[in-house]
Write a protein that holds these residues in place. Sequence first.
Motif, mmCIF file in Angstrom:
data_model
loop_
_atom_site.group_PDB
_atom_site.id
_atom_site.type_symbol
_atom_site.label_atom_id
_atom_site.label_comp_id
_atom_site.label_asym_id
_atom_site.label_seq_id
_atom_site.Cartn_x
_atom_site.Cartn_y
_atom_site.Cartn_z
ATOM 1 N N LEU A 29 2.923 0.544 13.487
ATOM 2 C CA LEU A 29 1.822 1.359 13.987
ATOM 3 C C LEU A 29 1.307 2.309 12.917
ATOM 4 O O LEU A 29 0.113 2.546 12.818
ATOM 5 C CB LEU A 29 2.266 2.148 15.223
ATOM 6 N N ALA A 30 2.207 2.831 12.102
ATOM 7 C CA ALA A 30 1.809 3.752 11.037
ATOM 8 C C ALA A 30 0.944 3.041 9.996
ATOM 9 O O ALA A 30 0.043 3.638 9.415
ATOM 10 C CB ALA A 30 3.039 4.365 10.385
ATOM 11 N N ARG A 31 1.203 1.748 9.774
ATOM 12 C CA ARG A 31 0.437 0.994 8.768
ATOM 13 C C ARG A 31 -0.948 0.617 9.248
ATOM 14 O O ARG A 31 -1.801 0.257 8.440
ATOM 15 C CB ARG A 31 1.195 -0.281 8.385
ATOM 16 N N LEU A 32 -1.234 0.673 10.550
ATOM 17 C CA LEU A 32 -2.537 0.252 11.056
ATOM 18 C C LEU A 32 -3.682 1.060 10.464
ATOM 19 O O LEU A 32 -4.763 0.534 10.264
ATOM 20 C CB LEU A 32 -2.579 0.350 12.584
ATOM 21 N N GLY A 33 -3.459 2.327 10.185
ATOM 22 C CA GLY A 33 -4.525 3.161 9.643
ATOM 23 C C GLY A 33 -4.625 3.124 8.135
ATOM 24 O O GLY A 33 -5.550 3.664 7.554
ATOM 25 N N THR A 34 -3.689 2.467 7.480
ATOM 26 C CA THR A 34 -3.689 2.425 6.022
ATOM 27 C C THR A 34 -4.632 1.340 5.528
ATOM 28 O O THR A 34 -4.968 0.405 6.264
ATOM 29 C CB THR A 34 -2.270 2.145 5.477
ATOM 30 N N PRO A 35 -5.063 1.421 4.294
ATOM 31 C CA PRO A 35 -5.935 0.385 3.747
ATOM 32 C C PRO A 35 -5.325 -1.004 3.849
ATOM 33 O O PRO A 35 -6.006 -1.964 4.131
ATOM 34 C CB PRO A 35 -6.113 0.798 2.285
ATOM 35 N N ARG A 36 -4.003 -1.108 3.666
ATOM 36 C CA ARG A 36 -3.346 -2.408 3.751
ATOM 37 C C ARG A 36 -3.470 -2.963 5.162
ATOM 38 O O ARG A 36 -3.742 -4.140 5.358
ATOM 39 C CB ARG A 36 -1.876 -2.277 3.358
ATOM 40 N N GLY A 37 -3.279 -2.116 6.171
ATOM 41 C CA GLY A 37 -3.402 -2.542 7.556
ATOM 42 C C GLY A 37 -4.813 -2.966 7.892
ATOM 43 O O GLY A 37 -5.042 -3.955 8.574
ATOM 44 N N ARG A 38 -5.789 -2.209 7.391
ATOM 45 C CA ARG A 38 -7.191 -2.557 7.625
ATOM 46 C C ARG A 38 -7.550 -3.858 6.918
ATOM 47 O O ARG A 38 -8.291 -4.676 7.435
ATOM 48 C CB ARG A 38 -8.105 -1.426 7.167
ATOM 49 N N ARG A 39 -7.004 -4.045 5.733
ATOM 50 C CA ARG A 39 -7.281 -5.264 4.975
ATOM 51 C C ARG A 39 -6.722 -6.473 5.720
ATOM 52 O O ARG A 39 -7.390 -7.504 5.844
ATOM 53 C CB ARG A 39 -6.669 -5.190 3.577
ATOM 54 N N ALA A 40 -5.509 -6.350 6.246
ATOM 55 C CA ALA A 40 -4.897 -7.449 6.986
ATOM 56 C C ALA A 40 -5.716 -7.763 8.234
ATOM 57 O O ALA A 40 -5.944 -8.928 8.565
ATOM 58 C CB ALA A 40 -3.463 -7.101 7.362
ATOM 59 N N ARG A 41 -6.173 -6.740 8.920
ATOM 60 C CA ARG A 41 -6.979 -6.931 10.129
ATOM 61 C C ARG A 41 -8.299 -7.631 9.758
ATOM 62 O O ARG A 41 -8.759 -8.523 10.461
ATOM 63 C CB ARG A 41 -7.229 -5.587 10.794
ATOM 64 N N THR A 42 -8.889 -7.239 8.630
ATOM 65 C CA THR A 42 -10.135 -7.863 8.175
ATOM 66 C C THR A 42 -9.914 -9.336 7.852
ATOM 67 O O THR A 42 -10.745 -10.184 8.194
ATOM 68 C CB THR A 42 -10.680 -7.122 6.937
ATOM 69 N N ILE A 43 -8.808 -9.655 7.222
ATOM 70 C CA ILE A 43 -8.501 -11.045 6.880
ATOM 71 C C ILE A 43 -8.333 -11.875 8.147
ATOM 72 O O ILE A 43 -8.842 -12.997 8.236
ATOM 73 C CB ILE A 43 -7.243 -11.118 5.991
ATOM 74 N N VAL A 44 -7.649 -11.333 9.130
ATOM 75 C CA VAL A 44 -7.450 -12.057 10.389
ATOM 76 C C VAL A 44 -8.790 -12.298 11.075
ATOM 77 O O VAL A 44 -9.068 -13.405 11.560
ATOM 78 C CB VAL A 44 -6.475 -11.288 11.314
ATOM 79 N N LEU A 45 -9.633 -11.280 11.115
ATOM 80 C CA LEU A 45 -10.947 -11.438 11.745
ATOM 81 C C LEU A 45 -11.804 -12.449 10.990
ATOM 82 O O LEU A 45 -12.511 -13.250 11.603
ATOM 83 C CB LEU A 45 -11.651 -10.091 11.837
ATOM 84 N N ALA A 46 -11.761 -12.416 9.675
ATOM 85 C CA ALA A 46 -12.535 -13.368 8.873
ATOM 86 C C ALA A 46 -12.039 -14.794 9.102
ATOM 87 O O ALA A 46 -12.844 -15.729 9.232
ATOM 88 C CB ALA A 46 -12.445 -13.003 7.397
ATOM 89 N N ALA A 47 -10.733 -14.975 9.171
ATOM 90 C CA ALA A 47 -10.172 -16.306 9.422
ATOM 91 C C ALA A 47 -10.592 -16.806 10.798
ATOM 92 O O ALA A 47 -10.938 -17.992 10.956
ATOM 93 C CB ALA A 47 -8.650 -16.267 9.308
ATOM 94 N N ALA A 48 -10.575 -15.929 11.788
ATOM 95 C CA ALA A 48 -11.008 -16.321 13.135
ATOM 96 C C ALA A 48 -12.472 -16.719 13.133
ATOM 97 O O ALA A 48 -12.859 -17.711 13.775
ATOM 98 C CB ALA A 48 -10.753 -15.178 14.114
ATOM 99 N N ALA A 49 -13.305 -15.991 12.405
ATOM 100 C CA ALA A 49 -14.728 -16.315 12.326
ATOM 101 C C ALA A 49 -14.940 -17.677 11.664
ATOM 102 O O ALA A 49 -15.765 -18.478 12.122
ATOM 103 C CB ALA A 49 -15.474 -15.229 11.561
ATOM 104 N N VAL A 50 -14.197 -17.959 10.619
ATOM 105 C CA VAL A 50 -14.314 -19.248 9.928
ATOM 106 C C VAL A 50 -13.919 -20.380 10.873
ATOM 107 O O VAL A 50 -14.597 -21.421 10.942
ATOM 108 C CB VAL A 50 -13.447 -19.272 8.643
ATOM 109 N N ILE A 51 -12.850 -20.193 11.623
ATOM 110 C CA ILE A 51 -12.397 -21.228 12.561
ATOM 111 C C ILE A 51 -13.467 -21.478 13.627
ATOM 112 O O ILE A 51 -13.763 -22.624 13.968
ATOM 113 C CB ILE A 51 -11.049 -20.827 13.191
#
Length: 66
Positions: A29-51
């Motif tokens: 939960l602490a990592r969700l607000g960090t740049p790394r957490g946001r980057r991971a969330r962005t990658i997941v969303l981008a992968a879902a959009a591509v699919i």
Amino acid sequence: MALSMEEQRILSQIEIRLREDDPRLAQRLARLGTPRGRRARTIVLAAAAVIIVLAAIGAGIAAAIL
């Protein structure tokens, strides 16, 4: 909207109990607000959009063939 002193105290107690009860979840939960957490969330969303786009293209091709 700022928290009152009492609300801040209660939130701090909740955070402490969470870290004690489930430190692994607290770290995630602490990592969700960090740049790394946001980057991971962005990658997941981008992968879902591509699919979704690939599925739509595949459906369009299948419809055109039939």
